[in-house]
Design an enzyme around this catalytic site. Structure first.
Site, PDB file in Angstrom:
ATOM      1  N   THR A  86       0.814  -1.214   0.000  1.00 13.89           N
ATOM      2  CA  THR A  86       0.000   0.000   0.000  1.00 13.89           C
ATOM      3  C   THR A  86       0.850   1.268   0.000  1.00 13.89           C
ATOM      4  O   THR A  86       0.455   2.279  -0.564  1.00 13.89           O
ATOM      5  CB  THR A  86      -0.944  -0.010   1.229  1.00 13.89           C
ATOM      6  OG1 THR A  86      -1.812  -1.122   1.098  1.00 13.89           O
ATOM      7  CG2 THR A  86      -1.760   1.250   1.322  1.00 13.89           C
ATOM      8  N   THR A 162       1.822  -4.391   4.133  1.00 12.23           N
ATOM      9  CA  THR A 162       1.741  -4.647   5.577  1.00 12.23           C
ATOM     10  C   THR A 162       1.322  -6.080   5.915  1.00 12.23           C
ATOM     11  O   THR A 162       1.636  -6.564   6.995  1.00 12.23           O
ATOM     12  CB  THR A 162       0.761  -3.672   6.259  1.00 12.23           C
ATOM     13  OG1 THR A 162      -0.518  -3.807   5.655  1.00 12.23           O
ATOM     14  CG2 THR A 162       1.243  -2.247   6.148  1.00 12.23           C
ATOM     15  N   ASP A 163       0.635  -6.754   4.989  1.00 10.24           N
ATOM     16  CA  ASP A 163       0.077  -8.074   5.332  1.00 10.24           C
ATOM     17  C   ASP A 163       1.143  -9.057   5.807  1.00 10.24           C
ATOM     18  O   ASP A 163       0.943  -9.779   6.778  1.00 10.24           O
ATOM     19  CB  ASP A 163      -0.639  -8.700   4.128  1.00 10.24           C
ATOM     20  CG  ASP A 163      -1.989  -8.039   3.857  1.00 10.24           C
ATOM     21  OD1 ASP A 163      -2.284  -7.019   4.497  1.00 10.24           O
ATOM     22  OD2 ASP A 163      -2.735  -8.564   3.004  1.00 10.24           O
ATOM     23  N   LYS A 239       1.032  -7.775  12.704  1.00  6.16           N
ATOM     24  CA  LYS A 239      -0.085  -6.915  12.284  1.00  6.16           C
ATOM     25  C   LYS A 239      -1.313  -7.395  13.050  1.00  6.16           C
ATOM     26  O   LYS A 239      -1.757  -8.522  12.862  1.00  6.16           O
ATOM     27  CB  LYS A 239      -0.284  -7.039  10.772  1.00  6.16           C
ATOM     28  CG  LYS A 239      -1.411  -6.168  10.220  1.00  6.16           C
ATOM     29  CD  LYS A 239      -1.492  -6.241   8.700  1.00  6.16           C
ATOM     30  CE  LYS A 239      -2.637  -5.373   8.190  1.00  6.16           C
ATOM     31  NZ  LYS A 239      -2.712  -5.321   6.717  1.00  6.16           N
TER      32      LYS A 239
HETATM   33  N1  GLU Z   1      -2.347  -6.755   0.935  1.00  8.61           N
HETATM   34  C1  GLU Z   1      -1.431  -5.776   0.506  1.00  8.61           C
HETATM   35  C2  GLU Z   1      -0.020  -6.025   0.993  1.00  8.61           C
HETATM   36  O1  GLU Z   1       0.229  -6.510   2.048  1.00  8.61           O
HETATM   37  C3  GLU Z   1      -1.854  -4.392   0.901  1.00  8.61           C
HETATM   38  C4  GLU Z   1      -1.862  -4.187   2.367  1.00  8.61           C
HETATM   39  C5  GLU Z   1      -0.912  -3.101   2.774  1.00  8.61           C
HETATM   40  O2  GLU Z   1       0.134  -2.878   2.222  1.00  8.61           O
HETATM   41  O3  GLU Z   1      -1.273  -2.466   3.747  1.00  8.61           O
HETATM   42  O4  GLU Z   1       0.874  -5.695   0.263  1.00  8.61           O
END
Ligand code: GLU
Length: 426
Positions: A86, A162-163, A239
């Site tokens: 993201t 973040t995942d 997370k």
């Molecule tokens: N699911 C995606 C990832 O982990 C977007 C979530 C994010 O970056 O917050 O890359």
């Protein structure tokens, strides 16, 4: 002129009028993204007025090394390695979904404050959503980081989805002994949202990258406000929320510290490896064929047999409470360990330490060869097991290393501290 996806429009029905960005629409609704980031659907019969054509994408074609900026003398050099997520995303007007589109250099151009902290080299390692990360990619990333450190970078920033950011942080923690800070950063809301956390997280990450904290860390919002970020140790962080900006928490450990915003003053809460204290070392081999089985009541132990017979080299059982599974799993734990497959037990409680010496079940599991995963997160135990199996050690060495703290993943000295566990005579 006809309005197209991405154009700014005014959409009016008899009752309401909305202004915003035209999104891919359905057969029933016209979809508009409002300035507050929310999407609204309006009946197709609504009248659409074009207010402004969409701006061409600000994407840079330069992908590596040169940021195009004049270097500020006296500032440290930070390498930004981008992997996607993201923090590198915005809404794609083709699909209406958020997709990874920015390079590290685009991030740099969008956040001018970063240039006051350091001079930068940038490199695109991947452009993926982090659910697509895999052990082979951790290896490529670790090598890219080591190369930047060898070339003299004073700090490293890895931008990441973040995942699975916690998994990557943990993998890098085991793979690299670092003389400089390696900071992983992401954002929960994309840059085109008013509530985006990308700028503050990136600025805080850059400040940690030039600090004395020569650890693999994760820097993300500490609260839902824009007041400080936490600096989490790479092997302790998870997370804990799907969407909140303060989703990242240290589990079973204090964060290394916090960094106030906008002052960027760092306060530390724990000891940490200092800049220059360790020599760079890269141990980048991994055994990807490992898994976590999350035990649930009544779950068939056959899954464990399946993993043992189908080439899995290491298994983490995420057990209940102090680290338990049902009695009918024990013969299959014995079967796996007899095959030379380490079986490590962690707890679904998240907080606390495994102690398989309190109840009969646990003692039977230990007799069957299970290894207590101490106070490691299950995913950290998994990554550590992949890494340990990649080192070419014997089965016994791998089992011993799983109980030894190697990168801050286990607190205190190893060993059960349960009040009923003053003895150790299995
Ligand atoms: N699911 C995606 C990832 O982990 C977007 C979530 C994010 O970056 O917050 O890359």
């Amino acid at each position: 002129m006809v309005a197209e996806q991405g154009d700014r429009v005014r959409v009016a029905t008899d009752n309401v009028t909305y202004e915003g960005t035209l999104m891919p629409s359905t057969t029933i609704n016209i979809v508009v993204k409002l300035d507050n980031g929310y999407n609204v659907g309006v009946d197709r019969s609504a009248c659409i007025e074009l207010l402004e054509k969409k701006a061409p994408a600000p994407r840079s074609e330069k992908s590596e090394e040169d940021t195009g900026a004049v270097e500020e003398e006296g500032l440290p050099t930070v390498a930004i390695l981008s992997t996607g997520g993201t923090i590198a995303s915005k809404v794609d007007y083709r699909t209406g979904a958020v997709t990874s589109q920015f390079t590290a250099e685009d991030i740099l151009n969008a956040i001018p404050e970063l240039r006051k902290i350091a001079n930068y080299r940038t490199k695109v390692v991947y452009s993926i959503l982090s659910e697509n990360m895999r052990a082979e990619y951790w290896i490529t990333l670790a090598r890219a980081i080591a190369e930047e450190i060898e070339k003299g970078a004073d700090g490293i920033i890895v931008t990441h989805g973040t995942d699975t950011l916690g998994y990557t942080a943990s993998a890098l923690s085991f793979m690299i002994k670092t003389p400089v800070p390696i900071v992983l950063v992401g954002s929960q809301r994309s840059a085109d949202r008013p509530s985006s956390d990308n700028a503050m997280n990136a600025i805080c990450a850059a400040s940690v990258a030039v600090s004395d904290i020569a650890e693999v860390s994760v820097v993300m919002h500490g609260t839902t406000s824009d007041d400080y970020c936490l600096i989490h140790r790479g092997t302790r962080v998870r997370k804990m929320h799907t969407s909140r900006r303060d989703a990242f928490r240290s589990i079973n450990a204090q964060p290394i510290g916090r960094i106030d915003y906008p002052s960027c003053k760092i306060e530390t809460f724990t000891g940490y490896a200092r800049r220059g204290e360790r020599k760079l070392a890269l141990h980048d081999r991994m055994e990807p064929k490992c898994t976590i089985l999350r035990y649930t009541p009544g779950m068939s132990p056959e899954l464990l047999r399946f993993c043992s017979l189908s080439g899995y080299k290491g298994i983490v059982i995420d057990g209940t409470g102090l680290g338990h599974v049902a009695a009918d799993w024990i013969p299959l734990i014995e079967f796996a360990t007899a095959e030379g497959i380490p079986v490590v037990v962690t707890s679904q409680c998240l907080n606390g330490r495994i102690c398989d010496r309190v109840y009969d079940t646990g003692r039977d599991m230990l007799r069957a060869g299970a290894i207590e995963g101490e106070d490691m997160l299950s995913e950290v135990a998994l990554v550590k097991l992949m890494w340990a199996l990649g080192q070419g050690w014997s089965y016994e060495e791998v089992c011993a290393k799983m109980k030894e703290g190697l990168a801050g993943e286990i607190s205190g000295s190893s060993g059960c501290r349960h009040e009923y566990c003053a003895f150790d005579n299995l």
